[in-house]
Design a protein around this motif. Structure first.
Motif, PDB file in Angstrom:
ATOM      1  N   LEU A  66       8.150  96.212  55.798  1.00  0.00           N
ATOM      2  CA  LEU A  66       8.833  94.985  55.410  1.00  0.00           C
ATOM      3  C   LEU A  66       8.270  94.499  54.086  1.00  0.00           C
ATOM      4  N   VAL A  67       9.163  94.227  53.145  1.00  0.00           N
ATOM      5  CA  VAL A  67       8.790  93.721  51.820  1.00  0.00           C
ATOM      6  C   VAL A  67       9.478  92.377  51.633  1.00  0.00           C
ATOM      7  N   MET A  68       8.741  91.382  51.114  1.00  0.00           N
ATOM      8  CA  MET A  68       9.348  90.090  50.765  1.00  0.00           C
ATOM      9  C   MET A  68       9.063  89.839  49.294  1.00  0.00           C
ATOM     10  N   VAL A  69      10.124  89.673  48.508  1.00  0.00           N
ATOM     11  CA  VAL A  69       9.971  89.470  47.063  1.00  0.00           C
ATOM     12  C   VAL A  69      10.798  88.296  46.558  1.00  0.00           C
ATOM     13  N   ASP A  70      10.373  87.780  45.400  1.00  0.00           N
ATOM     14  CA  ASP A  70      11.110  86.754  44.661  1.00  0.00           C
ATOM     15  C   ASP A  70      11.523  87.380  43.330  1.00  0.00           C
ATOM     16  N   PRO A  71      12.817  87.702  43.170  1.00  0.00           N
ATOM     17  CA  PRO A  71      13.257  88.302  41.906  1.00  0.00           C
ATOM     18  C   PRO A  71      13.470  87.280  40.789  1.00  0.00           C
ATOM     19  N   ASP A  72      13.217  86.004  41.085  1.00  0.00           N
ATOM     20  CA  ASP A  72      13.492  84.944  40.113  1.00  0.00           C
ATOM     21  C   ASP A  72      12.223  84.270  39.581  1.00  0.00           C
ATOM     22  N   ALA A  73      11.091  84.960  39.666  1.00  0.00           N
ATOM     23  CA  ALA A  73       9.824  84.368  39.216  1.00  0.00           C
ATOM     24  C   ALA A  73       9.617  84.619  37.724  1.00  0.00           C
ATOM     25  N   PRO A  74       9.107  83.659  36.995  1.00  0.00           N
ATOM     26  CA  PRO A  74       8.782  82.300  37.422  1.00  0.00           C
ATOM     27  C   PRO A  74       9.978  81.364  37.418  1.00  0.00           C
ATOM     28  N   SER A  75      11.070  81.753  36.741  1.00  0.00           N
ATOM     29  CA  SER A  75      12.286  80.929  36.774  1.00  0.00           C
ATOM     30  C   SER A  75      13.501  81.848  36.683  1.00  0.00           C
ATOM     31  N   PRO A  76      14.611  81.442  37.317  1.00  0.00           N
ATOM     32  CA  PRO A  76      15.814  82.288  37.285  1.00  0.00           C
ATOM     33  C   PRO A  76      16.331  82.557  35.873  1.00  0.00           C
ATOM     34  N   SER A  77      16.101  81.624  34.946  1.00  0.00           N
ATOM     35  CA  SER A  77      16.592  81.824  33.578  1.00  0.00           C
ATOM     36  C   SER A  77      15.689  82.764  32.776  1.00  0.00           C
ATOM     37  N   ASP A  78      14.447  82.943  33.209  1.00  0.00           N
ATOM     38  CA  ASP A  78      13.513  83.843  32.522  1.00  0.00           C
ATOM     39  C   ASP A  78      12.615  84.518  33.569  1.00  0.00           C
ATOM     40  N   PRO A  79      13.191  85.460  34.322  1.00  0.00           N
ATOM     41  CA  PRO A  79      12.439  86.086  35.430  1.00  0.00           C
ATOM     42  C   PRO A  79      11.491  87.192  34.957  1.00  0.00           C
ATOM     43  N   ASN A  80      10.552  86.834  34.047  1.00  0.00           N
ATOM     44  CA  ASN A  80       9.695  87.865  33.460  1.00  0.00           C
ATOM     45  C   ASN A  80       8.594  88.367  34.399  1.00  0.00           C
ATOM     46  N   LEU A  81       8.468  87.795  35.583  1.00  0.00           N
ATOM     47  CA  LEU A  81       7.538  88.322  36.587  1.00  0.00           C
ATOM     48  C   LEU A  81       8.285  89.075  37.684  1.00  0.00           C
ATOM     49  N   ARG A  82       9.612  89.234  37.521  1.00  0.00           N
ATOM     50  CA  ARG A  82      10.448  89.908  38.525  1.00  0.00           C
ATOM     51  C   ARG A  82       9.849  91.241  38.875  1.00  0.00           C
ATOM     52  N   GLU A  83       9.713  91.581  40.080  1.00  0.00           N
ATOM     53  CA  GLU A  83       9.779  90.794  41.288  1.00  0.00           C
ATOM     54  C   GLU A  83       8.372  90.338  41.644  1.00  0.00           C
ATOM     55  N   TYR A  84       8.251  89.164  42.249  1.00  0.00           N
ATOM     56  CA  TYR A  84       6.957  88.705  42.712  1.00  0.00           C
ATOM     57  C   TYR A  84       6.847  89.030  44.198  1.00  0.00           C
ATOM     58  N   LEU A  85       5.808  89.766  44.566  1.00  0.00           N
ATOM     59  CA  LEU A  85       5.622  90.206  45.954  1.00  0.00           C
ATOM     60  C   LEU A  85       4.967  89.097  46.771  1.00  0.00           C
ATOM     61  N   HIS A  86       5.682  88.618  47.780  1.00  0.00           N
ATOM     62  CA  HIS A  86       5.162  87.543  48.631  1.00  0.00           C
ATOM     63  C   HIS A  86       4.551  88.050  49.933  1.00  0.00           C
ATOM     64  N   TRP A  87       4.959  89.244  50.370  1.00  0.00           N
ATOM     65  CA  TRP A  87       4.459  89.717  51.659  1.00  0.00           C
ATOM     66  C   TRP A  87       4.773  91.202  51.792  1.00  0.00           C
ATOM     67  N   LEU A  88       3.861  91.942  52.402  1.00  0.00           N
ATOM     68  CA  LEU A  88       4.087  93.366  52.651  1.00  0.00           C
ATOM     69  C   LEU A  88       3.436  93.740  53.977  1.00  0.00           C
ATOM     70  N   VAL A  89       4.254  94.214  54.908  1.00  0.00           N
ATOM     71  CA  VAL A  89       3.775  94.630  56.223  1.00  0.00           C
ATOM     72  C   VAL A  89       4.273  96.048  56.472  1.00  0.00           C
ATOM     73  N   THR A  90       3.369  96.937  56.867  1.00  0.00           N
ATOM     74  CA  THR A  90       3.732  98.331  57.125  1.00  0.00           C
ATOM     75  C   THR A  90       3.484  98.677  58.587  1.00  0.00           C
TER      76      THR A  90
END
Length: 174
Positions: A66-90
């Motif tokens: 399971l992967v949880m990501v935020d593709p809009d980091a740090p902001s949707p108009s400039d997502p230069n950290l895309r994707e930010y990993l919030h959680w990873l469970v294997t």
């Protein structure tokens, strides 16, 4: 469901994070007994604690990541950290929940500062147990590259919710 009406396509999860795939396993994500559905809005205060994640399937010998990501980091108009990993469970056995898996990147609650962010849960079927490892960083994580690196193939399920900064009682002072 036609691809153009699929909520993952409408919400640009397909494209920004994932390639088109056919759902072949169930994934149920809930925060405080409130199930996450594609495109629903949740407040940061509702997602502080890690959610309950139930995995479908019928064979305990099948394992999922399971992967949880935020593709809009740090902001949707400039997502230069895309994707930010919030959680990873294997190593989550089929028919169980994420708490039966191996948390390799601990849950970090969503705290968007600007704009509406999408938070995406992606479920992959593993080829075997203990075959997926933690990346060295959270920012600029790439779900597609991660799946390719560990031979996970296309996702078997995904769901996302929207979240934006809560407006508090921070009124301007004169």
């Amino acid at each position: 469901m036609p691809r153009d009406r699929d909520p993952l396509t409408v919400g640009r999860v397909i494209g920004d994070v994932l390639d088109p795939f056919t759902r072949s396993s169930s994934l149920r994500v809930s925060y405080n007994n409130r199930e996450v559905n594609n495109g629903y809005e949740l407040k940061p205060s509702q997602v502080v604690n890690q959610p309950r994640v139930d995995i479908g399937g019928d064979d305990l010998r099948t394992f999922y990541t399971l992967v949880m990501v935020d593709p809009d980091a740090p902001s949707p108009s400039d997502p230069n950290l895309r994707e930010y990993l919030h959680w990873l469970v294997t190593d989550i056995p089929a028919t169980t929940c994420a708490s039966f898996g191996q948390e390799v990147v601990c849950y970090e609650s969503p705290r968007p500062t600007m704009g509406i962010h999408r938070f995406v849960f992606v479920l992959f079927r593993q080829l075997g147990r203990q075959t997926v490892y933690a990346p060295g960083w959270r920012q600029n994580f790439n779900t597609r590259d991660f799946a390719e690196l560990y031979n996970l193939g296309l996702p078997v399920s995904a769901v996302y919710f929207n979240c934006q900064r809560e407006s508090g009682s921070s009124r301007r002072r004169i």
